[in-house]
Design an enzyme around this catalytic site. Structure first.
Site: not given
Ligand code: UGA
Length: 449
Positions: A12, A125, A160, A261, A264, A272
């Site tokens: 980041v 975060t 990101l 997303f 599988a 993260c």
């Protein structure tokens, strides 16, 4: 143009710092890791990230990005400070704020002396409540000033992805931030408008705790989505002719579900998703709330890497003494990052079963060497990795592997058993030529077409 100080030169901090400098801002960057700073100073990225090096070297050459050895920044002060230090998991799943707090203490001491209205943006975060709680308290105590009077404070989470970090920074889908004071909100929005120009994405302005919650909710949703399709994949394997990729494609056509997303595989890794889901469930438990879905996503994910090992064992009988070739070690393609990578769990399980393991990855070899030493034979290319193997496991979907053909496996391996943990090969073509198994594909596997 703004004067920006970045604390923390990870994905980041370094990527956003380089991008801000690239677009004309004056950026200083600090990290507690001196070696990292030396590398950045000589225009080398300390990790592999596509598109970063040219931006970084141009910014260093033009002196718009400068490395500083003091967390407080350069002598000229700053308009914005972007705090992007790591918040690693503790054993109990909660996050460790020690890096954030110690940086805030040091920053606090300079805030009192700065002219203007410097704004501290928390990009690390941090769990909901941190910015308006402990971070605000520490900054005010160490500066002797109040937020909103002589400096600003914003919770400004980052979305990101590694592997596309530069593009995600220059063209984000949305910006979410939460301010304690109104002035910070106006100044940050003005900066973002000038930085993004005509490409300004939607900006969602909230209070700091809501902005922090958005970050966790987003990652939790992504984790739940992946574990959901992995559960469906494990079930699809029990039905002859059913392939999870067909199911995912078909359900994804419903715009309420969407395609992304739903790949599988061997589970989600990285620095993260696993960490953030654990931290969220921890915070929920503290508040006597049980996040059953997020808990379940974590436990599905814990077991999912074993599935590919089970598939290999079901083809080979016993793994003991068998040579297994592992293709792909990074937690996803286009990065050298192996933090919480499924590959580590898979290799551990293979070694426990006394298999011999060879492995190859286009970028992560050095990092995996640090974990497994000489217990794993690392090879220079995929073909060497496959030589004389009894089984090949596809663990990361690097482009380089998609060009492998059934003939490569037939020619190189002792037994042509291919277990596709990322579903990169066409089952019809592979099934005709090699012994092909895939996550989400039944063993009697000839797909009915
Ligand atoms: C994730 C989020 O996607 C970012 O939005 C967020 O900013 C970032 O975490 C963060 O919190 O800093 P990242 O960890 O870089 O980004 O990678 P993802 O692309 O989200 O992939 C995470 C894992 O999920 C990988 O192991 C990947 O292989 C796996 N995955 C992803 C699947 O198994 N299936 C999928 O369909 C998608």
């Amino acid at each position: 143009m703004s004067r920006i100080h970045v604390v923390g030169a990870g994905y980041v901090g370094l990527v956003s710092g380089a991008c801000y400098a690239h677009r004309g801002n004056h950026v200083t960057i600090y990290d507690s890791d001196r070696k990292k700073l030396d590398e950045i100073e000589s225009a080398q990225a300390p990790f592999y990230e596509p598109e970063l090096e040219p931006i970084l070297s141009e910014s260093i050459r033009s002196k718009r990005l400068k490395v500083v050895r003091d967390v407080k920044g350069g002598v000229d002060g700053f308009d914005f400070l972007f705090m992007a230090v790591g918040t690693p998991s503790k054993r109990d799943g909660s996050i460790n704020l020690v890096n954030v707090i110690s940086a805030c203490k040091a920053i606090g001491t300079t805030l009192g002396n700065q002219s203007g209205f410097p704004i501290v943006c928390i990009r690390s975060t941090v769990v909901p409540g941190s910015t308006a709680g402990v971070i605000k308290t520490v900054l005010e105590r160490y500066s002797g000033r109040l937020v909103g009077e002589s400096f600003g404070l914003v919770a400004y989470p980052e979305f990101l992805r590694e592997g596309s970090a530069v593009n995600d920074t220059l063209s984000p889908k949305r910006i979410v931030f939460g301010t304690v004071d109104e002035r910070s909100s106006r100044y940050l929005e003005a900066f973002l408008k000038s930085f993004y120009g005509d490409n300004l994405p939607p900006i969602v302005k909230l209070n700091p705790t809501s902005a922090e919650m958005v970050k966790y909710a987003a990652n939790a949703f992504l984790g739940v989505k992946i574990s959901f399709i992995n559960e469906i994949a494990n079930l699809c394997e029990k039905y002859p002719g059913v392939d999870v990729t067909d199911v995912a494609n078909a359900i994804g056509l419903d715009p309420r579900i969407g395609h992304s997303f739903l790949n599988a595989g061997v589970g989600f890794g990285g620095s993260c998703l696993p960490k953030d889901l654990r931290a969220l469930t921890f915070e929920a438990r503290k508040r006597k709330v049980r996040l059953a879905l997020v808990d379940a996503a974590l436990s599905v994910n814990e077991r999912q890497p074993e599935r590919i090992v089970e598939l290999a064992a079901s083809e080979l009988g016993r793994l003991q003494g068998k040579h297994v070739a592992v293709l792909g070690l990074s937690y996803k393609p286009d990065t050298d990052d192996i933090r919480e990578a499924p590959s580590s769990k898979i290799i551990e399980a293979l070694l426990r079963a006394n298999a011999k393991v060879s492995a190859y990855d286009p970028r992560a070899m050095q990092n995996i060497r640090g974990v497994f030493g000489h217990r794993v034979r690392l090879t220079k290319n995929p073909r060497d990795c496959l030589k004389e193997a009894n089984c090949c496991l596809i663990v990361t979907e690097w482009d380089e592997f998609t060009s492998l053909k059934p003939d490569d496996f037939l020619e190189l391996m002792a037994e042509p058993v291919v277990v596709d943990g990322r579903r990169i090969f066409g089952p019809k073509i592979f099934d005709e030529r090699v012994r092909y198994r895939g996550i989400g594909l039944s063993s009697s596997g000839k797909p009915v077409r």
